[in-house]
Design a protein around this motif. Structure first.
Motif, PDB file in Angstrom:
ATOM      1  N   ASP A 110      -3.571  17.009  -5.490  1.00 61.12           N
ATOM      2  CA  ASP A 110      -3.686  15.554  -5.287  1.00 61.12           C
ATOM      3  C   ASP A 110      -2.347  14.952  -4.872  1.00 61.12           C
ATOM      4  OD1 ASP A 110      -6.320  15.640  -5.939  1.00 61.12           O
ATOM      5  OD2 ASP A 110      -6.096  14.870  -7.970  1.00 61.12           O
ATOM      6  N   ALA A 111      -1.267  15.408  -5.493  1.00 55.59           N
ATOM      7  CA  ALA A 111       0.066  14.901  -5.137  1.00 55.59           C
ATOM      8  C   ALA A 111       0.378  15.223  -3.677  1.00 55.59           C
ATOM      9  CB  ALA A 111       1.121  15.501  -6.054  1.00 55.59           C
ATOM     10  N   ALA A 112       0.075  16.460  -3.275  1.00 52.94           N
ATOM     11  CA  ALA A 112       0.323  16.858  -1.885  1.00 52.94           C
ATOM     12  C   ALA A 112      -0.567  16.052  -0.935  1.00 52.94           C
ATOM     13  CB  ALA A 112       0.061  18.346  -1.720  1.00 52.94           C
ATOM     14  N   ALA A 113      -1.836  15.868  -1.319  1.00 50.35           N
ATOM     15  CA  ALA A 113      -2.767  15.132  -0.476  1.00 50.35           C
ATOM     16  C   ALA A 113      -2.320  13.681  -0.300  1.00 50.35           C
ATOM     17  CB  ALA A 113      -4.164  15.180  -1.087  1.00 50.35           C
ATOM     18  N   THR A 114      -1.913  13.038  -1.379  1.00 44.15           N
ATOM     19  CA  THR A 114      -1.461  11.641  -1.298  1.00 44.15           C
ATOM     20  C   THR A 114      -0.177  11.540  -0.477  1.00 44.15           C
ATOM     21  OG1 THR A 114      -2.455  11.200  -3.460  1.00 44.15           O
ATOM     22  CG2 THR A 114      -0.871   9.601  -2.653  1.00 44.15           C
ATOM     23  N   ALA A 115       0.693  12.528  -0.593  1.00 46.68           N
ATOM     24  CA  ALA A 115       1.915  12.542   0.214  1.00 46.68           C
ATOM     25  C   ALA A 115       1.581  12.615   1.701  1.00 46.68           C
ATOM     26  CB  ALA A 115       2.799  13.714  -0.192  1.00 46.68           C
ATOM     27  N   ALA A 167       0.833  -1.210   0.000  1.00 45.49           N
ATOM     28  CA  ALA A 167       0.000   0.000   0.000  1.00 45.49           C
ATOM     29  C   ALA A 167       0.868   1.260   0.000  1.00 45.49           C
ATOM     30  CB  ALA A 167      -0.923  -0.011   1.215  1.00 45.49           C
ATOM     31  N   ALA A 168       1.963   1.249   0.800  1.00 42.78           N
ATOM     32  CA  ALA A 168       2.860   2.406   0.838  1.00 42.78           C
ATOM     33  C   ALA A 168       3.518   2.636  -0.514  1.00 42.78           C
ATOM     34  CB  ALA A 168       3.931   2.190   1.909  1.00 42.78           C
ATOM     35  N   ALA A 169       3.885   1.536  -1.187  1.00 44.11           N
ATOM     36  CA  ALA A 169       4.501   1.665  -2.517  1.00 44.11           C
ATOM     37  C   ALA A 169       3.511   2.227  -3.527  1.00 44.11           C
ATOM     38  CB  ALA A 169       5.016   0.311  -2.986  1.00 44.11           C
ATOM     39  N   ILE A 170       2.239   1.798  -3.430  1.00 46.42           N
ATOM     40  CA  ILE A 170       1.201   2.314  -4.336  1.00 46.42           C
ATOM     41  C   ILE A 170       1.033   3.824  -4.137  1.00 46.42           C
ATOM     42  CG2 ILE A 170      -1.279   2.297  -4.816  1.00 46.42           C
ATOM     43  CD1 ILE A 170      -1.225  -0.726  -4.218  1.00 46.42           C
ATOM     44  N   LEU A 171       1.015   4.257  -2.869  1.00 48.33           N
ATOM     45  CA  LEU A 171       0.858   5.693  -2.583  1.00 48.33           C
ATOM     46  C   LEU A 171       2.053   6.496  -3.093  1.00 48.33           C
ATOM     47  CD1 LEU A 171      -0.617   5.555   1.036  1.00 48.33           C
ATOM     48  CD2 LEU A 171      -1.822   6.128  -1.073  1.00 48.33           C
ATOM     49  N   ALA A 172       3.253   5.969  -2.916  1.00 49.90           N
ATOM     50  CA  ALA A 172       4.453   6.679  -3.387  1.00 49.90           C
ATOM     51  C   ALA A 172       4.430   6.808  -4.903  1.00 49.90           C
ATOM     52  CB  ALA A 172       5.706   5.923  -2.937  1.00 49.90           C
ATOM     53  N   ALA A 173       4.038   5.718  -5.590  1.00 52.92           N
ATOM     54  CA  ALA A 173       3.940   5.774  -7.055  1.00 52.92           C
ATOM     55  C   ALA A 173       2.874   6.771  -7.487  1.00 52.92           C
ATOM     56  CB  ALA A 173       3.627   4.380  -7.598  1.00 52.92           C
ATOM     57  N   ALA A 174       1.777   6.839  -6.724  1.00 47.59           N
ATOM     58  CA  ALA A 174       0.686   7.771  -7.063  1.00 47.59           C
ATOM     59  C   ALA A 174       1.156   9.221  -6.971  1.00 47.59           C
ATOM     60  CB  ALA A 174      -0.492   7.545  -6.125  1.00 47.59           C
ATOM     61  N   VAL A 175       2.004   9.528  -5.960  1.00 50.42           N
ATOM     62  CA  VAL A 175       2.547  10.887  -5.835  1.00 50.42           C
ATOM     63  C   VAL A 175       3.355  11.254  -7.073  1.00 50.42           C
ATOM     64  CG1 VAL A 175       4.140  12.366  -4.546  1.00 50.42           C
ATOM     65  CG2 VAL A 175       2.580  10.863  -3.310  1.00 50.42           C
TER      66      VAL A 175
END
Length: 392
Positions: free
Chosen positions: A173-178, A133-141
């Motif tokens: 969105d990038a800031a929010a996901t971060a 899940a953490a990797a998915i979030l990092a890729a999303a950023v």
């Protein structure tokens, strides 16, 4: 890479041309639909793995982004329609409307996310950590940062408020996901349940972006002043022609990017040949349409350049500048009678000026009367339709 892609899409076309704008906007919308759908699916999987309301809300935010891209795509299609009997100025403002719809969707999502986050703060729950899940979030950023640069480049290339609103949304969105990623890592390593707080921060990012995007799309719908750089370029082009002494009363109507109308008064010598001046004015109208894609109507103002009128014009201009340097006059003419002389002119006053129109008239009238007891000032107050950036 992004610039090369945009140039390939334009294929040498003028980026301000409606056809080129529609093509670039539509393709940017398709890119947004594809990437936001993939991000939504990835984050939903991450949310189910961890049980995080912030991650699920972030996934739903991407789903709304995909829907917004669909709206943008449809908007460009509608805006690209030709003028018809019911809409003689075309459908270009549909692009602004779709940008407004996107902004409203962003605001709604921010509100819903804020509400869910408050509930999570009141009733916190233990989260299951997952490195996937953490990797998915990092890729999303990283993906959202790329989308920000991509949409900003496309929006600036084709001067599209809708695409630039999408770029702003991608950055938030990038800031929010971060923030969500940081909350997930803090919860795992420090055992602090800040999922609800992270959700509130994400909601704040989203609401701020939605408000700014809404303002940017509302301005052209309500009617905004002409950009001063465009006004200067038009003034330079017009006065470069023979016998054009100056322009004033420039009025601009925006019917969507690449679909605008304007009118202005062109000052010409009163003793110039009428047919020759008409031919010059026609040429200027065609030139402005070719260069700026603006339909133009020009009114010719004959200017008497005799010694007395020129001297009085300079004196009245000085009176206006003594009140405030931002004031200017035009269309000064003299009608002399046996007992008094009317001095007729227009004064240009910016919006929000410190004096009312009647106060400006009063001060100028008193100044003109001091020049000669025979003078009676007849003054028309104009307001600029060009943005006054230097005085804002």
């Amino acid at each position: 890479m992004i610039q090369a892609l945009i140039q390939r899409w334009l294929a040498g076309q003028d980026p301000s041309a409606p056809e080129a704008r529609q093509k670039c906007g539509a393709r940017a919308g398709m890119v947004g639909i594809l990437l936001n759908t993939l991000l939504c699916l990835g984050k939903l999987a991450a949310g189910m793995l961890t049980g995080s309301v912030a991650i699920v809300a972030d996934a739903l935010n991407n789903l709304s982004d995909a829907a917004s891209s669909v709206i943008t795509l449809v908007g460009f299609r509608l805006a690209g329609q030709a003028a018809d009997e019911e809409h003689p100025f075309g459908h270009g403002r549909m692009e602004y409307l779709t940008g407004l719809v996107v902004s409203m969707a962003i605001l709604l999502m921010g509100f819903e996310l804020g509400k869910s986050s408050v509930e999570k703060l009141i009733h916190p729950e233990e989260l299951d950590f997952s490195w996937l899940a953490a990797a998915i979030l990092a890729a999303a950023v990283l993906v959202k940062l790329w989308m920000y640069h991509f949409n900003r480049a496309v929006g600036r290339a084709i001067s599209s408020q809708a695409v630039e609103a999408t770029a702003a949304d991608s950055l938030s969105d990038a800031a929010a996901t971060a923030v969500v990623l940081a909350a997930t890592l803090i919860g795992h390593f420090f055992h602090l349940q800040i999922d609800g707080l992270a959700g509130l921060l994400v909601a704040a990012f989203i609401l701020k972006t939605g408000w700014e995007a809404a303002k940017d799309t509302l301005d052209p719908l309500l009617g905004r002043p002409m950009d001063p750089e465009l006004a200067r370029d038009i003034d330079k082009l017009v006065v470069s022609h023979p016998n054009i002494l100056g322009i004033h009363d420039l009025v601009y109507h925006d019917y969507g990017p690449g679909r605008a109308m304007m009118s202005f008064h062109a000052e010409v010598p009163a003793d110039a040949d009428l047919l020759e001046m008409h031919d010059i004015i026609d040429h200027i109208e065609r030139e402005l349409k070719e260069k700026h894609h603006i339909e133009t109507v020009i009114h010719m103002d004959p200017v008497v350049n005799d010694e007395r009128t020129a001297a009085l014009r300079a004196q009245v201009e000085q009176l206006a500048h003594e009140i405030d340097p931002v004031l200017s006059i035009h269309d000064l003419r003299i009608t002399a009678g046996p007992r008094h002389t009317n001095v007729l002119f227009d004064v240009m006053v910016p919006y929000g000026f410190r004096l009312t129109d009647s106060q400006v008239r009063g001060e100028l009238s008193r100044g003109v009367k001091k020049l000669s007891e025979k003078y009676t000032a007849v003054i028309e107050v104009d307001h600029s339709y060009v943005e006054q950036r230097e005085h804002s």
